[in-house]
Design a protein around this motif. Structure first.
Motif, PDB file in Angstrom:
ATOM      1  N   MET A  31       0.626  -1.239   0.167  1.00 38.23           N
ATOM      2  CA  MET A  31      -0.167  -0.173   0.254  1.00 38.23           C
ATOM      3  C   MET A  31       1.109   1.326  -0.074  1.00 38.23           C
ATOM      4  O   MET A  31       0.479   2.377  -0.271  1.00 38.23           O
ATOM      5  CB  MET A  31      -1.190  -0.351   1.025  1.00 38.23           C
ATOM      6  CG  MET A  31      -2.005  -0.555   0.767  1.00 38.23           C
ATOM      7  SD  MET A  31      -3.238  -0.904   2.442  1.00 38.23           S
ATOM      8  CE  MET A  31      -3.978   0.708   1.764  1.00 38.23           C
ATOM      9  N   SER A  32       2.300   1.452   0.533  1.00 39.00           N
ATOM     10  CA  SER A  32       2.999   2.187   0.465  1.00 39.00           C
ATOM     11  C   SER A  32       3.541   2.500  -0.041  1.00 39.00           C
ATOM     12  O   SER A  32       3.544   3.540  -0.965  1.00 39.00           O
ATOM     13  CB  SER A  32       3.633   2.029   1.986  1.00 39.00           C
ATOM     14  OG  SER A  32       3.876   2.174   2.929  1.00 39.00           O
ATOM     15  N   THR A  33       3.637   1.751  -1.434  1.00 38.78           N
ATOM     16  CA  THR A  33       3.984   1.903  -2.986  1.00 38.78           C
ATOM     17  C   THR A  33       3.569   2.591  -3.210  1.00 38.78           C
ATOM     18  O   THR A  33       3.922   3.594  -4.129  1.00 38.78           O
ATOM     19  CB  THR A  33       5.138   0.242  -3.042  1.00 38.78           C
ATOM     20  OG1 THR A  33       4.299  -1.031  -3.294  1.00 38.78           O
ATOM     21  CG2 THR A  33       6.314  -0.260  -2.036  1.00 38.78           C
ATOM     22  N   ALA A  34       1.776   1.958  -3.344  1.00 39.09           N
ATOM     23  CA  ALA A  34       1.140   2.440  -4.058  1.00 39.09           C
ATOM     24  C   ALA A  34       1.376   3.859  -3.908  1.00 39.09           C
ATOM     25  O   ALA A  34       0.530   4.694  -5.371  1.00 39.09           O
ATOM     26  CB  ALA A  34       0.160   1.406  -4.306  1.00 39.09           C
ATOM     27  N   ILE A  35       1.239   3.888  -2.701  1.00 41.67           N
ATOM     28  CA  ILE A  35       1.088   5.583  -2.189  1.00 41.67           C
ATOM     29  C   ILE A  35       1.872   6.589  -2.543  1.00 41.67           C
ATOM     30  O   ILE A  35       1.451   7.339  -3.285  1.00 41.67           O
ATOM     31  CB  ILE A  35       0.344   5.748  -0.603  1.00 41.67           C
ATOM     32  CG1 ILE A  35      -0.926   4.913  -0.417  1.00 41.67           C
ATOM     33  CG2 ILE A  35       0.405   6.504  -0.163  1.00 41.67           C
ATOM     34  CD1 ILE A  35      -1.159   4.442   1.545  1.00 41.67           C
TER      35      ILE A  35
END
Length: 288
Positions: free
Chosen positions: A238-242
């Motif tokens: 989720m962090s990489t996508a965010i």
């Protein structure tokens, strides 16, 4: 008086005169590529119609993410912006868009388990439809749902200050990130739903999704977490996508986070695609 009809190699049969129907030039088959496309689209339409009429799915897909976004903005938005110097909305909107995709896939997994338990999958399996269309149609419906969820979240985000500052093409690419990661997660959920029907799917995945929602770079910047936790926060999917979505909307690095997100999505799809297909076939054939 009814006409006398004599079938070849048999005895006379009393009945109505047989109509002469034209012989089809291209007999329909449930195994060809055309049938695969048509039946997949029909399955996707069936699921989308069902989801739009299902209160649980609509709550998980639209209401819950929207309320969560507004709550974060009202309660934490100014505090996070003041403490970090970064506008919190550019992390919150991508985060909630991803949460909507993830929780929507969870609701879809519950629906899939219900269809397997009630025998609906078995009925589709024995009908003259393409065997792969059920699973493909489900993934197509998931893709449509993810895009619509992201669009709705962005509209809510516009009301609290979110904007696309990098142009039209980055804005279009922004909508592809929840679709990319959500497809991998949907494959994972589908595999769990059909391979382990007795698993408490909602309880288990809700816990995992909640942890991912609160320990990512969209909630607060990575540097705000304890040093021993920063590595996990920075590299979880989720962090990489965010970070990719933040770069596409407000500006910042995109290539690195996007590559990491693609690796996560491809890994989830590759690892769980075969179990999802086998489990779907097993559930459709009514085998425990």
């Amino acid at each position: 008086m009814p006409a006398l009809r004599v079938p070849s190699g048999g005895s006379p049969v009393i009945g109505r005169p047989r109509a002469d129907f034209p012989t089809p030039e291209r007999p329909a088959t449930e195994r060809g590529p055309r049938a695969y496309v048509v039946h997949s689209l029909l399955q996707a339409k069936r699921l989308l119609t069902k989801w739009f009429r299902d209160p649980l799915t609509m709550i998980q897909t639209v209401i819950y993410p929207s309320v969560t976004l507004l709550m974060f903005s009202v309660v934490l938005g100014r505090s996070i912006t003041g403490a970090t110097g970064e506008n919190a909305v550019y992390g919150q909107v991508p985060m909630i868009a991803l949460v909507g995709s993830v929780f929507g896939a969870l609701a879809s997994g519950v629906s899939l388990k219900r269809e397997a338990q009630t025998g609906l999958l078995t009925r589709f399996y024995v009908m003259p439809t393409h065997r792969a269309s059920g699973l493909t149609g489900r993934l197509l419906a998931e893709a449509v749902r993810m895009v619509l969820t992201t669009l709705f979240i962005v509209l809510v985000g516009f009301a609290i200050g979110f904007r696309f500052d990098q142009g039209v093409l980055p804005a279009i690419a922004f909508f592809g990130l929840p679709l990319l990661l959500g497809t991998g997660f949907a494959t994972f959920v589908t595999a769990l739903a059909v391979m382990a029907p007795k698993l408490p799917l909602v309880e288990l995945l809700s816990l995992v999704c909640t942890l991912l929602m609160f320990f990512n770079s969209g909630f607060v910047p990575t540097r705000a977490y304890p040093p021993w936790l920063q590595g996990f926060v920075a590299n979880q999917p989720m962090s990489t996508a965010i970070e990719s979505m933040r770069g596409l909307s407000a500006g910042g690095p995109v290539q690195g986070p996007l590559t990491q997100t693609a690796i996560w999505a491809v890994a989830l799809t590759v690892v769980f695609a075969v179990p999802a297909v086998r489990g779907y076939r097993k559930a459709a054939m009514g085998r425990d």
